[in-house]
Design an enzyme around this catalytic site. Structure first.
Site, PDB file in Angstrom:
ATOM      1  N   ASP A  53       0.868  -1.178   0.000  1.00 64.08           N
ATOM      2  CA  ASP A  53       0.000   0.000   0.000  1.00 64.08           C
ATOM      3  C   ASP A  53       0.908   1.231   0.000  1.00 64.08           C
ATOM      4  OD1 ASP A  53      -3.188   0.386   1.669  1.00 64.08           O
ATOM      5  OD2 ASP A  53      -2.102   1.834   0.430  1.00 64.08           O
ATOM      6  N   ASP A  94      -2.658   4.845  -2.356  1.00 61.82           N
ATOM      7  CA  ASP A  94      -3.583   5.511  -1.433  1.00 61.82           C
ATOM      8  C   ASP A  94      -3.955   6.907  -1.963  1.00 61.82           C
ATOM      9  OD1 ASP A  94      -4.777   5.467   1.300  1.00 61.82           O
ATOM     10  OD2 ASP A  94      -3.515   7.225   1.583  1.00 61.82           O
ATOM     11  N   GLU A 146      -6.529   4.128  -5.377  1.00 65.99           N
ATOM     12  CA  GLU A 146      -7.750   4.474  -4.631  1.00 65.99           C
ATOM     13  C   GLU A 146      -8.129   5.887  -5.047  1.00 65.99           C
ATOM     14  OE1 GLU A 146      -7.446   5.900  -0.741  1.00 65.99           O
ATOM     15  OE2 GLU A 146      -9.358   5.103  -0.082  1.00 65.99           O
ATOM     16  N   HIS A 182     -10.877  -1.755   4.624  1.00 63.67           N
ATOM     17  CA  HIS A 182     -10.579  -1.348   6.006  1.00 63.67           C
ATOM     18  C   HIS A 182     -11.212  -0.008   6.372  1.00 63.67           C
ATOM     19  CE1 HIS A 182      -7.848   0.752   3.447  1.00 63.67           C
ATOM     20  NE2 HIS A 182      -7.525   1.546   4.449  1.00 63.67           N
ATOM     21  N   ASP A 183     -11.804   0.670   5.369  1.00 60.42           N
ATOM     22  CA  ASP A 183     -12.456   1.965   5.626  1.00 60.42           C
ATOM     23  C   ASP A 183     -13.977   1.870   5.614  1.00 60.42           C
ATOM     24  OD1 ASP A 183     -10.138   3.719   3.444  1.00 60.42           O
ATOM     25  OD2 ASP A 183     -10.042   3.353   5.611  1.00 60.42           O
TER      26      ASP A 183
END
Ligand code: TEU
Length: 556
Positions: free
Chosen positions: A98, A199, A254, A327-328
């Site tokens: 990531d 990210d 993302e 995870h969000d």
């Protein structure tokens, strides 16, 4: 279009902090992941996306990096990482890291030097501005509440942070910053890492002059830092300097708030940027006016319209990513399915949808056993900085009703996805022999991987079957998508065609039986069930779909 490995792959996202703790400190770690590689190999996944494991003070659980070339102490050492990479590769599992380079931690050496003096050679690695009339340089707000600017008394300027103030934004206008990023990417790629999840990849480029944004209930200023003026120049440079030199690597960006036409640029087959992006249209339908904390319940037709649009608009032009959780986000079975009576059936139905669409599917840890949201009773049970900041702003300062807002947190909060992985029914769900950093969901006694692996009709065993089906069925991966009965508020039905192969996917999104006739949905001379979440699925004659039934037919 040449079929690439990352188009056929099924990805599994690991949030290391919550996955498996090997040394009893209550925090997941890299050696814990090695312990569970056989489990992942049994599931049948091809790639692991590893949420950040670099050195970090954990202001945002690793999304605030202080050393891009070393491993966070709680997670282990660099040697542990190389062992994880080697063990994963032995099992034909690739690893994506990531890459968080919109911002660093404020404890990164670059920022420590940058804030020392206006003359520092690192000053221009970040975005510093003078006060305007004694106030912040503009009205931009952080994704995590409050102003996006922090005053630095030492050098008497503000610095920009789109997330928490311990996450100062990098200045991508500075060519030195970009070349630092290219070097970081090469460091990991040369050691055998298989690619990156980037990210907030579409926030790097800020509009010159940093103008005030339109005041909204959501993040202010987004129009001046999302998909900014130079963002595609930056990705073309990344492609030239790095990506093009590692032809087998995989990249997924993302792209917060991205629209489909912009996504065609980021993820186009011949735009020389990334392989694919995560979009957020289907995961923001349940909020009002861009405010994540103002919940609404979208109609099924809204959800279908978005997903179908991304299927048809990208087909043949760009590659899609497919996800329902990460995870969000809240747990998908609690958000889009039924985490009560029909938890198993609806979890299977949702992932039948995900694995029969065009794009690369991402399974977030625990989704393969139908883990649910957790309803912690008090704000003190939560860890996430986003949750605590919004509670402070809306309840403590804003006067919102604590009980009512607690329900919003219980639905939306990112910690729903971050409770420890539920491995078995022993203490702490087998996640740790120490006190877990975040409490385990109390339903771990009923919902855990060990129980699922033993039960023939479990979510885990169905997910295994689904992944095998996807691997064996090119039409499920590459086929053209055509929605049928888009006006239905109960069923999602679509066809996938690839050469002579045709699939019909029938999904009941309700807890009630629904009438359905295959003959009304598609022309066919022969049809057989390819996969279903029920032992006795609907036949080819007019009949009833069972609650949350998902059935896929081969049509000829
Ligand atoms: O998330 C970016 C982002 O937009 C999220 O803040 C998201 O909007 C919100 O959490 C609800 O979905 C990425 C990471 O995935 C997230 O974990 C980090 O906190 C954030 O960037 C900052 O790095």
């Amino acid at each position: 279009m040449i079929e690439k490995w990352w188009q056929k792959a099924v990805v599994y996202q690991i949030y290391p902090r919550s996955f498996m703790d090997s040394d009893g400190d209550g925090i997941g770690d890299l050696n814990g992941i090695v312990m569970k590689l056989d489990y992942l190999q049994e599931l049948g996944i091809d790639v692991i996306w590893l949420s950040p494991c670099y050195k970090s003070p954990n202001a945002d659980n690793g999304y605030d990096i202080s050393d891009y070339r070393d491993i966070m102490e709680e997670f282990g050492t660099l040697n542990d990482f190389w062992q994880l990479l080697e063990e994963a590769h032995k099992r034909n599992i690739r690893i994506l890291m990531d890459l968080v380079v919109n911002h660093t931690s404020d404890e990164h050496p670059w920022f420590i030097e940058s804030r020392k003096s206006r003359d520092s050679k690192f000053r221009d690695y970040y975005i510093w501005r003078d006060a305007v009339d004694g106030h912040e340089p503009n009205n931009w707000t952080s994704f995590f509440s409050g102003s996006a600017w922090k005053w630095d008394e030492e050098t008497k300027q503000y610095y920009l942070h789109l997330f928490v103030d311990k996450q100062p934004d990098l200045n991508w206008e500075n060519p030195s910053v970009r070349s630092e990023v290219w070097n970081i990417m090469r460091y990991w790629l040369d050691k055998g890492v298989d690619g990156f999840r980037l990210d907030v990849c579409n926030l790097y480029s800020k509009t010159p002059g940093l103008p005030d944004g339109k005041v909204t209930k959501g993040v202010i200023g987004r129009e001046y830092f999302q998909d900014g003026p130079k963002i595609h120049d930056y990705f073309h440079e990344m492609y030239d300097k790095v990506i093009s030199r590692y032809p087998e690597m995989m990249t997924v960006g993302e792209a917060s708030g991205v629209a489909v036409n912009e996504a065609k640029k980021y993820a186009g087959f011949d735009t020389h940027e990334m392989n694919m992006v995560f979009q957020f249209e289907h995961t923001t339908l349940d909020q009002n006016n861009g405010d994540r904390w103002d919940i609404r319940k979208p109609r099924l037709t809204e959800f279908k319209r978005v997903l179908s649009k991304w299927q048809t608009e990208l087909d043949g032009v760009a590659w899609n990513s497919l996800y329902l959780a990460n995870h969000d986000q809240p747990r998908s079975v609690s958000r889009f399915g039924n985490d009560g009576k029909y938890r198993r059936e609806s979890a299977k139905m949702l992932y039948t949808m995900l694995l029969t669409m065009q794009g690369t599917p991402y399974i977030y840890q625990g989704e393969e056993i139908g883990m649910t949201n957790v309803k912690f009773p008090s704000i003190d049970c939560y860890n996430d900085v986003e949750i605590h900041n919004i509670w402070q702003k809306r309840v403590v300062e804003g006067g919102a009703d604590p009980e009512e807002f607690m329900k919003v947190i219980q639905y939306r909060g990112r910690d729903n996805a971050r409770t420890p992985m539920q491995w078995d029914d022993t203490e702490n769900a087998g996640f740790s022999t120490g006190k877990p950093w975040l409490s385990v969901n109390p339903n771990y006694r009923e919902i855990n991987a060990e129980a699922d692996r033993k039960s023939p009709d479990s979510v885990f065993n169905y997910m295994k079957e689904l992944i095998r089906f996807r691997h064996e069925t090119p039409a499920a991966v590459f086929g053209h998508f055509e929605e049928i009965c888009p006006e239905s508020e109960t069923l999602y039905v679509y066809q996938r065609t690839y050469g002579d192969d045709r699939l019909l996917v029938v999904l009941n999104f309700t807890d009630q039986p629904q009438e359905f006739s295959l003959a009304d949905a598609a022309d066919f001379s022969a049809a057989e069930v390819a996969i279903s979440n029920y032992k006795k699925p609907i036949g080819t004659e007019k009949g009833c779909l069972q609650p949350y039934e998902a059935t896929v037919f081969y049509l000829r």
